[in-house]
Design a protein around this motif. Structure first.
Motif, PDB file in Angstrom:
ATOM      1  N   ALA A  97       1.153  -1.043  -0.188  1.00  0.00           N
ATOM      2  CA  ALA A  97       0.014   0.204   0.099  1.00  0.00           C
ATOM      3  C   ALA A  97       0.623   1.452   0.284  1.00  0.00           C
ATOM      4  O   ALA A  97       0.763   2.266  -0.660  1.00  0.00           O
ATOM      5  CB  ALA A  97      -1.030  -0.236   1.447  1.00  0.00           C
ATOM      6  N   ALA A  98       1.960   1.212   0.664  1.00  0.00           N
ATOM      7  CA  ALA A  98       3.187   2.572   0.338  1.00  0.00           C
ATOM      8  C   ALA A  98       3.585   3.012  -0.321  1.00  0.00           C
ATOM      9  O   ALA A  98       3.164   4.329  -1.507  1.00  0.00           O
ATOM     10  CB  ALA A  98       4.027   2.118   2.209  1.00  0.00           C
ATOM     11  N   TYR A  99       3.789   1.691  -1.352  1.00  0.00           N
ATOM     12  CA  TYR A  99       4.744   1.571  -2.411  1.00  0.00           C
ATOM     13  C   TYR A  99       3.580   1.928  -3.562  1.00  0.00           C
ATOM     14  O   TYR A  99       4.227   3.601  -4.513  1.00  0.00           O
ATOM     15  CB  TYR A  99       5.534   0.353  -2.488  1.00  0.00           C
ATOM     16  N   THR A 100       2.627   1.464  -3.217  1.00  0.00           N
ATOM     17  CA  THR A 100       1.538   2.078  -4.672  1.00  0.00           C
ATOM     18  C   THR A 100       0.842   3.526  -4.548  1.00  0.00           C
ATOM     19  O   THR A 100       1.483   3.587  -5.506  1.00  0.00           O
ATOM     20  CB  THR A 100       0.306   1.070  -3.895  1.00  0.00           C
ATOM     21  N   ALA A 101       1.567   4.331  -3.247  1.00  0.00           N
ATOM     22  CA  ALA A 101       1.061   5.656  -2.887  1.00  0.00           C
ATOM     23  C   ALA A 101       2.329   6.170  -3.766  1.00  0.00           C
ATOM     24  O   ALA A 101       1.549   7.675  -4.405  1.00  0.00           O
ATOM     25  CB  ALA A 101       0.848   5.537  -1.548  1.00  0.00           C
ATOM     26  N   LEU A 102       2.787   5.527  -4.055  1.00  0.00           N
ATOM     27  CA  LEU A 102       3.974   6.660  -4.692  1.00  0.00           C
ATOM     28  C   LEU A 102       4.328   6.274  -5.818  1.00  0.00           C
ATOM     29  O   LEU A 102       4.792   7.444  -6.881  1.00  0.00           O
ATOM     30  CB  LEU A 102       5.167   5.924  -3.949  1.00  0.00           C
ATOM     31  N   VAL A 103       4.543   5.109  -6.818  1.00  0.00           N
ATOM     32  CA  VAL A 103       4.686   4.889  -8.163  1.00  0.00           C
ATOM     33  C   VAL A 103       3.762   5.474  -8.688  1.00  0.00           C
ATOM     34  O   VAL A 103       4.754   6.115 -10.234  1.00  0.00           O
ATOM     35  CB  VAL A 103       4.802   3.475  -8.262  1.00  0.00           C
ATOM     36  N   SER A 104       2.664   5.802  -8.872  1.00  0.00           N
ATOM     37  CA  SER A 104       1.983   6.180 -10.033  1.00  0.00           C
ATOM     38  C   SER A 104       1.702   7.540 -10.166  1.00  0.00           C
ATOM     39  O   SER A 104       1.820   8.409 -11.049  1.00  0.00           O
ATOM     40  CB  SER A 104       0.696   5.620 -10.306  1.00  0.00           C
ATOM     41  N   ARG A 105       2.431   7.970  -8.036  1.00  0.00           N
ATOM     42  CA  ARG A 105       2.407   9.490  -8.575  1.00  0.00           C
ATOM     43  C   ARG A 105       2.830   9.799  -9.008  1.00  0.00           C
ATOM     44  O   ARG A 105       3.073  11.247  -9.074  1.00  0.00           O
ATOM     45  CB  ARG A 105       1.727  10.113  -7.101  1.00  0.00           C
ATOM     46  N   VAL A 106       4.137   9.511  -8.841  1.00  0.00           N
ATOM     47  CA  VAL A 106       5.808   9.971  -9.141  1.00  0.00           C
ATOM     48  C   VAL A 106       5.516  10.007 -10.822  1.00  0.00           C
ATOM     49  O   VAL A 106       5.684  10.684 -11.778  1.00  0.00           O
ATOM     50  CB  VAL A 106       6.725   9.410  -8.602  1.00  0.00           C
ATOM     51  N   GLU A 107       5.021   9.327 -11.364  1.00  0.00           N
ATOM     52  CA  GLU A 107       5.350   8.732 -12.487  1.00  0.00           C
ATOM     53  C   GLU A 107       3.995   9.973 -13.678  1.00  0.00           C
ATOM     54  O   GLU A 107       4.150  10.529 -14.649  1.00  0.00           O
ATOM     55  CB  GLU A 107       4.867   7.416 -13.468  1.00  0.00           C
ATOM     56  N   GLY A 108       2.649  10.430 -13.092  1.00  0.00           N
ATOM     57  CA  GLY A 108       2.010  10.781 -13.582  1.00  0.00           C
ATOM     58  C   GLY A 108       2.364  12.266 -13.560  1.00  0.00           C
ATOM     59  O   GLY A 108       2.934  13.355 -14.113  1.00  0.00           O
ATOM     60  N   ALA A 109       3.838  12.931 -12.421  1.00  0.00           N
ATOM     61  CA  ALA A 109       4.050  14.261 -12.013  1.00  0.00           C
ATOM     62  C   ALA A 109       5.131  13.926 -13.573  1.00  0.00           C
ATOM     63  O   ALA A 109       5.218  15.134 -13.590  1.00  0.00           O
ATOM     64  CB  ALA A 109       4.631  14.337 -10.779  1.00  0.00           C
ATOM     65  N   ALA A 110       5.843  13.255 -13.395  1.00  0.00           N
ATOM     66  CA  ALA A 110       6.923  13.101 -14.433  1.00  0.00           C
ATOM     67  C   ALA A 110       5.812  13.815 -16.153  1.00  0.00           C
ATOM     68  O   ALA A 110       6.440  14.515 -16.589  1.00  0.00           O
ATOM     69  CB  ALA A 110       7.532  11.781 -14.573  1.00  0.00           C
ATOM     70  N   ILE A 111       5.191  12.916 -16.253  1.00  0.00           N
ATOM     71  CA  ILE A 111       4.195  13.282 -18.040  1.00  0.00           C
ATOM     72  C   ILE A 111       3.574  14.142 -17.601  1.00  0.00           C
ATOM     73  O   ILE A 111       4.118  14.779 -18.695  1.00  0.00           O
ATOM     74  CB  ILE A 111       3.381  12.073 -17.637  1.00  0.00           C
ATOM     75  N   HIS A 112       3.685  14.786 -16.790  1.00  0.00           N
ATOM     76  CA  HIS A 112       2.231  16.540 -17.046  1.00  0.00           C
ATOM     77  C   HIS A 112       3.705  17.684 -17.027  1.00  0.00           C
ATOM     78  O   HIS A 112       2.659  18.963 -16.314  1.00  0.00           O
ATOM     79  CB  HIS A 112       0.799  16.266 -15.548  1.00  0.00           C
ATOM     80  N   ALA A 113       4.897  16.680 -16.387  1.00  0.00           N
ATOM     81  CA  ALA A 113       5.612  18.088 -15.789  1.00  0.00           C
ATOM     82  C   ALA A 113       5.678  19.641 -16.591  1.00  0.00           C
ATOM     83  O   ALA A 113       5.884  20.807 -16.156  1.00  0.00           O
ATOM     84  CB  ALA A 113       6.849  17.943 -15.620  1.00  0.00           C
ATOM     85  N   ASN A 114       6.190  19.028 -17.740  1.00  0.00           N
ATOM     86  CA  ASN A 114       5.825  20.481 -18.994  1.00  0.00           C
ATOM     87  C   ASN A 114       4.374  21.282 -19.224  1.00  0.00           C
ATOM     88  O   ASN A 114       4.546  22.501 -18.778  1.00  0.00           O
ATOM     89  CB  ASN A 114       5.923  20.273 -20.099  1.00  0.00           C
ATOM     90  N   TRP A 115       3.379  21.057 -18.796  1.00  0.00           N
ATOM     91  CA  TRP A 115       2.382  21.818 -18.726  1.00  0.00           C
ATOM     92  C   TRP A 115       2.195  22.422 -17.303  1.00  0.00           C
ATOM     93  O   TRP A 115       1.250  22.969 -17.020  1.00  0.00           O
ATOM     94  CB  TRP A 115       0.846  20.695 -18.903  1.00  0.00           C
ATOM     95  N   MET A 116       2.480  21.542 -16.510  1.00  0.00           N
ATOM     96  CA  MET A 116       1.882  22.213 -14.623  1.00  0.00           C
ATOM     97  C   MET A 116       3.152  23.611 -14.713  1.00  0.00           C
ATOM     98  O   MET A 116       2.680  24.184 -14.015  1.00  0.00           O
ATOM     99  CB  MET A 116       2.725  20.974 -14.025  1.00  0.00           C
ATOM    100  N   ARG A 117       4.692  23.034 -15.330  1.00  0.00           N
ATOM    101  CA  ARG A 117       5.431  24.439 -15.914  1.00  0.00           C
ATOM    102  C   ARG A 117       4.267  25.755 -16.218  1.00  0.00           C
ATOM    103  O   ARG A 117       3.912  26.643 -15.934  1.00  0.00           O
ATOM    104  CB  ARG A 117       6.240  24.295 -16.084  1.00  0.00           C
ATOM    105  N   GLU A 118       3.711  25.005 -17.091  1.00  0.00           N
ATOM    106  CA  GLU A 118       3.575  26.134 -18.747  1.00  0.00           C
ATOM    107  C   GLU A 118       1.700  26.414 -18.438  1.00  0.00           C
ATOM    108  O   GLU A 118       1.060  27.417 -18.681  1.00  0.00           O
ATOM    109  CB  GLU A 118       4.091  25.643 -20.249  1.00  0.00           C
TER     110      GLU A 118
END
Lengths: 475, 80
Positions: free
Chosen positions: A313-334
């Motif tokens: 459960a702890a790892y589950t909370a990390l993996v997809s959130r980090v990957e989602g943040a990476a995918i959206h990084a440019n849009w989150m900046r711009e």
């Protein structure tokens, strides 16, 4: 043509019933499509499940199927079955909004492999469906397309992120819909809208031409009425795809052939911790009643400990959130203002998670899968849990955009589904009752990797003993 | 102006971890806090950090090669 199925009943047919009736010559594909179109036109103003309705194209595709049958041509296993799909499956030349403002005009150049396989099987694609923005919430809120509403109670959430898929199948707008599942996005709208949803083994179905959310945890799968529907749908869509190098080369069995209608001798584990922590009483009651039904049919139900769940459960909370943040990084900046409040807030929370924990989470994924299988699925065929621990929340209760204090309730919706994404196990959600407010409750069954046939056999047997999946909301 | 709060204004009960996290995100990712809900979400990290801290003794990087896809194949039903 044999005796036609009564027109009033056509939208009530499940996917396999519709395809089989068409194959037997009992109904025209055009009549099936028109029945669904009539339901959509009568009721979708309340539900808001449809993004783009390709009415004429669907009728033309249906007419082509009718001509093929009349000419004695070989029909595909889904021939004549009307479907619509979550608006994140790319079809070359057609807008795919991904539920967002940012991709409001996005026109992909490729077609998803899963859509090509459905087309080849004769399915009728009627258009695209509402979804959580970028598939990033478990409730079905959408600030850009309008929230999708639960056909069982319009003030209640549909579950997400495949909101239109769950709501539309429940409302009898179409027989099947593609959803996607990164933390429960097929199983949650399935349980909350009272339909059947299947997340197959990670890598089982190609993700080519599908909007990514989390490379590690994304899955493609159906929302349908019955386990039999899911079995046929999976057989059509599963299997190695050269365009998706992560897709598994495992053989694809005839899942329908495995539906014996029996759970006699099947061993089902119920984890004593985690999945029932803080569960609402009506949910527990429906879950226990479902277990009793399976037990009466000859299954052996055992309470077990699964200590690995805490780390999972702890790892589950990390993996997809980090990957989602990476995918959206440019849009989150711009373009941060182009996201709904709840989505930019959720993505933002992925950035401070340390990289070493993300890498550790990925490195432990295989070992934790082995550990969970040893604890829960050695000596047992399945693990059973409620799909959602709580009663179905209202849209207002989980609306972060209106009040950030709803954050915890919003995040808790996917507590029981997320671990199976980290573990990659095949998992189905089927209706198993209703809560005290008249909203559906779902039973979640998970099996060993690539054991979709076993999972679906139990789900189908349960549906042969109960009628929860046959009940339809009144709109 | 963030939703519900003037920009830059902390919630009355905001834990100490929020401001350093916001600064770290700005430095490492160039992403500014988009709204009050995002700030609220960082508060939620306190529970996750506490859980990770509690598990620290049992959670570690796996030294041996351990591909996830290999584990899926090894754990499949036919080899049970």
């Amino acid at each position: 043509m044999n005796a036609p199925v009564a027109g009033a009943d056509l939208a009530e047919l499940s996917m396999t019933e519709a395809a089989d009736a068409f194959a037997r010559g009992e109904v025209r594909a055009e009549a099936l499509v028109r029945a669904c179109l009539a339901r959509i036109e009568a009721h979708d103003s309340k539900v808001n499940s449809v993004v783009r309705l390709d009415r004429e194209a669907a009728l033309e595709a249906a007419a082509a199927q009718d001509r093929a049958r009349a000419a004695g041509q070989t029909l595909g296993p889904l021939a004549g079955a009307p479907m619509m799909h979550k608006d994140m499956y790319y079809r070359a030349g057609k807008v795919s909004t991904c539920g967002s403002k940012i991709r409001a005009d996005f026109v992909p150049k490729v077609t998803a492999t899963v859509l090509e396989r459905l087309d080849a099987a004769g399915a009728i694609d009627m258009g695209t469906l509402n979804m959580a923005e970028f598939a990033q919430n478990p409730t079905g809120h959408n600030a850009h397309l309008g929230h999708c509403h639960n056909p069982w109670g319009l003030d209640y959430c549909t579950g997400g992120s495949s909101s239109g898929s769950g709501a539309g199948v429940a409302a009898r707008f179409f027989t099947a819909a593609l959803g996607s599942d990164t933390g429960g996005s097929i199983r949650l709208p399935a349980t909350i809208c009272g339909v059947t949803g299947l997340k197959a083994t990670q890598t089982r179905v190609s993700r080519h031409g599908v909007m990514p959310l989390s490379f590690s945890c994304d899955n493609v799968g159906p929302l349908v009425r019955t386990a039999r529907d899911a079995a046929r749908f999976l057989r059509v869509t599963a299997g190695r795809d050269p365009k998706d190098p992560t897709s598994a080369a495992e053989p694809v069995p005839d899942y329908e052939a495995a539906l014996t209608g029996s759970v006699k001798g099947m061993k089902i584990a119920v984890c004593e911790t985690y999945f029932l922590d803080g569960a609402d009483a009506p949910v527990v009651a429906a879950f226990e009643a479902a277990l009793a039904t399976l037990r009466e049919a000859g299954a052996e139900v055992t309470r077990i400990a699964a200590p690995s769940l805490r780390a999972i459960a702890a790892y589950t909370a990390l993996v997809s959130r980090v990957e989602g943040a990476a995918i959206h990084a440019n849009w989150m900046r711009e373009h941060p203002g182009d996201y709904a409040i709840h989505l930019s807030a959720r993505l933002y929370g992925g950035y401070p998670i340390p990289a070493h924990l993300y890498v550790e989470g990925l490195s432990r994924r295989g070992p934790l899968l082995r550990q969970f299988v040893a604890e829960a699925l050695t000596g047992h065929d399945l693990v059973a849990t409620p799909t959602l621990r709580t009663r179905v929340p209202t849209l207002a209760e989980t609306d972060i955009d209106a009040d950030p204090a709803n954050w915890s309730r919003f995040m808790a919706v996917s507590a029981n589904t997320r671990p199976f994404n980290y573990l990659g196990l095949p998992t189905v959600s089927i209706p198993c009752g209703f809560d005290d407010r008249g909203l559906p409750v779902g039973l979640q069954l998970a099996g060993r990797p690539f054991a979709e046939a076993t999972v679906l056999r139990a789900a189908d047997a349960f549906q042969q003993m109960t009628d929860w999946h046959r009940r339809a909301p009144v709109l | 102006m963030m939703h519900g709060l003037p920009e830059g204004q902390a919630m009355p009960t905001e834990p100490d971890l929020v401001m350093p996290m916001m600064e770290a995100i700005r430095l490492w990712s160039g992403v500014a806090v988009p709204n009050a809900a995002a700030r609220h979400g960082l508060v939620d990290h306190a529970a996750l950090i506490a859980e990770l801290e509690a598990l620290r003794g049992s959670m570690q990087f796996e030294e041996e090669p351990s591909g996830f896809e290999a584990a899926l194949r090894d754990c499949r039903e036919s080899r049970a």
